[in-house]
Scaffold this active site. Structure first.
Site, PDB file in Angstrom:
ATOM      1  N   PRO A 189       0.777  -1.246   0.000  1.00 20.77           N
ATOM      2  CA  PRO A 189       0.000   0.000   0.000  1.00 20.77           C
ATOM      3  C   PRO A 189       0.807   1.295   0.000  1.00 20.77           C
ATOM      4  CG  PRO A 189      -0.107  -1.064   2.148  1.00 20.77           C
ATOM      5  CD  PRO A 189       0.721  -1.952   1.278  1.00 20.77           C
ATOM      6  N   ASP A 191       1.585   1.658 -11.893  1.00 18.80           N
ATOM      7  CA  ASP A 191       0.307   2.359 -11.685  1.00 18.80           C
ATOM      8  C   ASP A 191       0.447   3.598 -10.810  1.00 18.80           C
ATOM      9  OD1 ASP A 191      -1.093   0.444 -12.954  1.00 18.80           O
ATOM     10  OD2 ASP A 191      -2.010  -0.421 -11.173  1.00 18.80           O
ATOM     11  N   LYS A 221      -4.192   4.972 -13.648  1.00 18.13           N
ATOM     12  CA  LYS A 221      -5.595   5.171 -14.007  1.00 18.13           C
ATOM     13  C   LYS A 221      -6.299   5.953 -12.908  1.00 18.13           C
ATOM     14  CE  LYS A 221      -6.575   0.808 -15.066  1.00 18.13           C
ATOM     15  NZ  LYS A 221      -7.440  -0.314 -15.423  1.00 18.13           N
ATOM     16  N   GLY A 229      -0.123  -1.359  -7.019  1.00 24.32           N
ATOM     17  CA  GLY A 229      -0.316  -1.095  -5.596  1.00 24.32           C
ATOM     18  C   GLY A 229      -0.979  -2.290  -4.925  1.00 24.32           C
ATOM     19  N   GLY A 230      -0.648  -2.500  -3.667  1.00 28.28           N
ATOM     20  CA  GLY A 230      -1.307  -3.569  -2.903  1.00 28.28           C
ATOM     21  C   GLY A 230      -0.965  -4.942  -3.441  1.00 28.28           C
ATOM     22  N   THR A 264      -2.136  -6.255   0.668  1.00 28.64           N
ATOM     23  CA  THR A 264      -3.275  -5.493   0.152  1.00 28.64           C
ATOM     24  C   THR A 264      -3.638  -4.341   1.110  1.00 28.64           C
ATOM     25  OG1 THR A 264      -5.473  -5.715  -0.812  1.00 28.64           O
ATOM     26  CG2 THR A 264      -5.063  -6.990   1.187  1.00 28.64           C
ATOM     27  N   MET A 295     -12.327   1.544  -3.086  1.00 27.88           N
ATOM     28  CA  MET A 295     -12.891   2.421  -4.121  1.00 27.88           C
ATOM     29  C   MET A 295     -14.309   2.886  -3.758  1.00 27.88           C
ATOM     30  SD  MET A 295     -11.517   0.487  -7.563  1.00 27.88           S
ATOM     31  CE  MET A 295     -11.482  -1.201  -6.987  1.00 27.88           C
ATOM     32  N   GLY A 333      -3.048   5.438   3.156  1.00 25.43           N
ATOM     33  CA  GLY A 333      -2.511   4.618   4.238  1.00 25.43           C
ATOM     34  C   GLY A 333      -1.105   4.126   3.936  1.00 25.43           C
TER      35      GLY A 333
HETATM   36  N1  SAH Z   1      -4.763  -3.931  -5.579  1.00 28.77           N
HETATM   37  C1  SAH Z   1      -4.935  -2.933  -4.571  1.00 28.77           C
HETATM   38  C2  SAH Z   1      -6.312  -2.279  -4.632  1.00 28.77           C
HETATM   39  C3  SAH Z   1      -6.573  -1.514  -5.905  1.00 28.77           C
HETATM   40  S1  SAH Z   1      -8.148  -0.796  -5.925  1.00 28.77           S
HETATM   41  C4  SAH Z   1      -4.692  -3.548  -3.200  1.00 28.77           C
HETATM   42  O1  SAH Z   1      -4.598  -4.770  -3.083  1.00 28.77           O
HETATM   43  O2  SAH Z   1      -4.598  -2.802  -2.236  1.00 28.77           O
HETATM   44  C5  SAH Z   1      -7.777   0.850  -5.421  1.00 28.77           C
HETATM   45  C6  SAH Z   1      -8.352   1.134  -4.059  1.00 28.77           C
HETATM   46  O3  SAH Z   1      -7.572   0.507  -3.058  1.00 28.77           O
HETATM   47  C7  SAH Z   1      -8.351   2.595  -3.677  1.00 28.77           C
HETATM   48  O4  SAH Z   1      -9.442   3.292  -4.243  1.00 28.77           O
HETATM   49  C8  SAH Z   1      -8.470   2.500  -2.179  1.00 28.77           C
HETATM   50  O5  SAH Z   1      -9.778   2.194  -1.796  1.00 28.77           O
HETATM   51  C9  SAH Z   1      -7.593   1.289  -1.888  1.00 28.77           C
HETATM   52  N2  SAH Z   1      -6.206   1.663  -1.583  1.00 28.77           N
HETATM   53  C10 SAH Z   1      -5.110   1.232  -2.188  1.00 28.77           C
HETATM   54  N3  SAH Z   1      -4.000   1.734  -1.616  1.00 28.77           N
HETATM   55  C11 SAH Z   1      -4.418   2.513  -0.610  1.00 28.77           C
HETATM   56  C12 SAH Z   1      -3.761   3.317   0.375  1.00 28.77           C
HETATM   57  N4  SAH Z   1      -2.432   3.408   0.421  1.00 28.77           N
HETATM   58  N5  SAH Z   1      -4.523   3.979   1.265  1.00 28.77           N
HETATM   59  C13 SAH Z   1      -5.859   3.881   1.248  1.00 28.77           C
HETATM   60  N6  SAH Z   1      -6.536   3.157   0.334  1.00 28.77           N
HETATM   61  C14 SAH Z   1      -5.835   2.473  -0.571  1.00 28.77           C
END
Ligand code: SAH
Length: 266
Positions: free
Chosen positions: A18, A41, A63, A94-95, A124, A175, A204
């Site tokens: 994250p 991304d 995106k 991300g995540g 995640t 989201m 976060g």
């Molecule tokens: N694949 C990613 C999620 C992608 S969808 C994962 O596993 O985390 C994108 C959404 O993830 C964002 O709109 C938000 O709701 C959440 N998100 C991802 N990173 C975040 C972060 N650092 N802080 C808060 N929300 C986050």
């Protein structure tokens, strides 16, 4: 276990977590360090981008909402072209790539075109952001399970809301920022108590992280009052109260070093 991770013409789908670079796995870091081409991304944090090798070609395919720079189809073809050039390609997301990350779609597209894909799991947002916010996803007496959902406007929201509202589990919404009022109305109508604790976690696990807490009833006010921006995660459930207890315990310790430990309610 490094097997095909660094071979020419292969793609490694890396979940970068994250935001905090210290949350990258060793495997993710190795894949990034060995990449000749990195396709990433907007959710990949500035601090993680700084770890990309200077020698690697870097392609941004973010995106962000209202700033559609690449369609998924364009991203798929960019990945394919880079792999077909025989480069060691790292696709950084991300995540975790497989949690609302379209990693599965990219993997299937590439496999269909004969490209070998390795997938490296990432932390995640639901896990990383709640942990950094002192919110346990499960907690004895408060939640025996948790559910991750997306409330993205373009996605199908035909989930079983009656079940989600009454499971007495933690609900983590990805989201969901533009849907706070809808979520509040739907969950309340389906039987969730309006006083259920909620947290909004913005950016976060980054130096800009903000955490605000309130109740389901006040979810939208909370967002507006604090001008919470994307990316943000919504956490709904009694586990949020653990972080509230932590913050007053911390405050207490700051103001009174001799404070007796307080018994936390279960
Ligand atoms: N694949 C990613 C999620 C992608 S969808 C994962 O596993 O985390 C994108 C959404 O993830 C964002 O709109 C938000 O709701 C959440 N998100 C991802 N990173 C975040 C972060 N650092 N802080 C808060 N929300 C986050």
């Amino acid at each position: 276990m490094t097997n095909t991770l660094y071979q020419a013409g292969h793609i490694t789908l890396v979940g970068a977590g994250p935001g905090d670079p210290d949350l990258l796995t060793i495997k993710a870091m190795k894949a990034i360090e060995n990449a000749e081409c990195i396709i990433f991304d907007n959710l990949v944090s500035r601090e993680i981008r700084q770890l990309f090798p200077q020698s690697a070609q870097q392609i941004y395919v973010g995106k962000a909402k209202n700033h559609h720079s690449s369609t998924q189809d364009e991203i798929n073809h960019t990945l394919l072209n880079c792999a077909q050039q025989g480069l060691r390609v790292c696709r950084v997301k991300g995540g975790d790539s497989f949690v609302f990350g379209r990693g599965g779609e990219e993997m299937l597209f590439l496999a269909k075109h004969g490209i070998k894909v390795n997938v490296v799991p990432g932390i995640t947002a639901a896990s990383g952001c709640t942990t950094y916010a002192n919110i346990p996803l499960t907690h004895r007496g408060l939640a025996q399970g948790c559910t991750f959902i997306t409330a993205h406007a373009d996605k199908d929201l035909s989930l079983n809301w009656d079940a989600l509202a009454t499971l007495n589990q933690t609900l983590v919404v990805y989201m969901g920022l533009s849907k706070t009022q809808w979520l509040r109305d739907k969950l309340s109508a389906c039987g969730m108590c309006p006083s259920t604790p909620v947290a909004l976690i913005e950016r976060g696990c980054t130096p800009d992280q903000r955490i605000v807490t309130g109740t389901l009833e006040t979810l939208t006010q909370l967002k507006e009052q604090h001008a919470i921006q994307s990316p943000a995660l919504i956490v709904i459930g009694r586990v949020v109260s653990v972080s509230q207890q932590m913050s007053w315990l911390e405050q207490l310790q700051q103001t009174d070093n001799n404070a007796q430990p307080i018994k936390l309610s279960a």
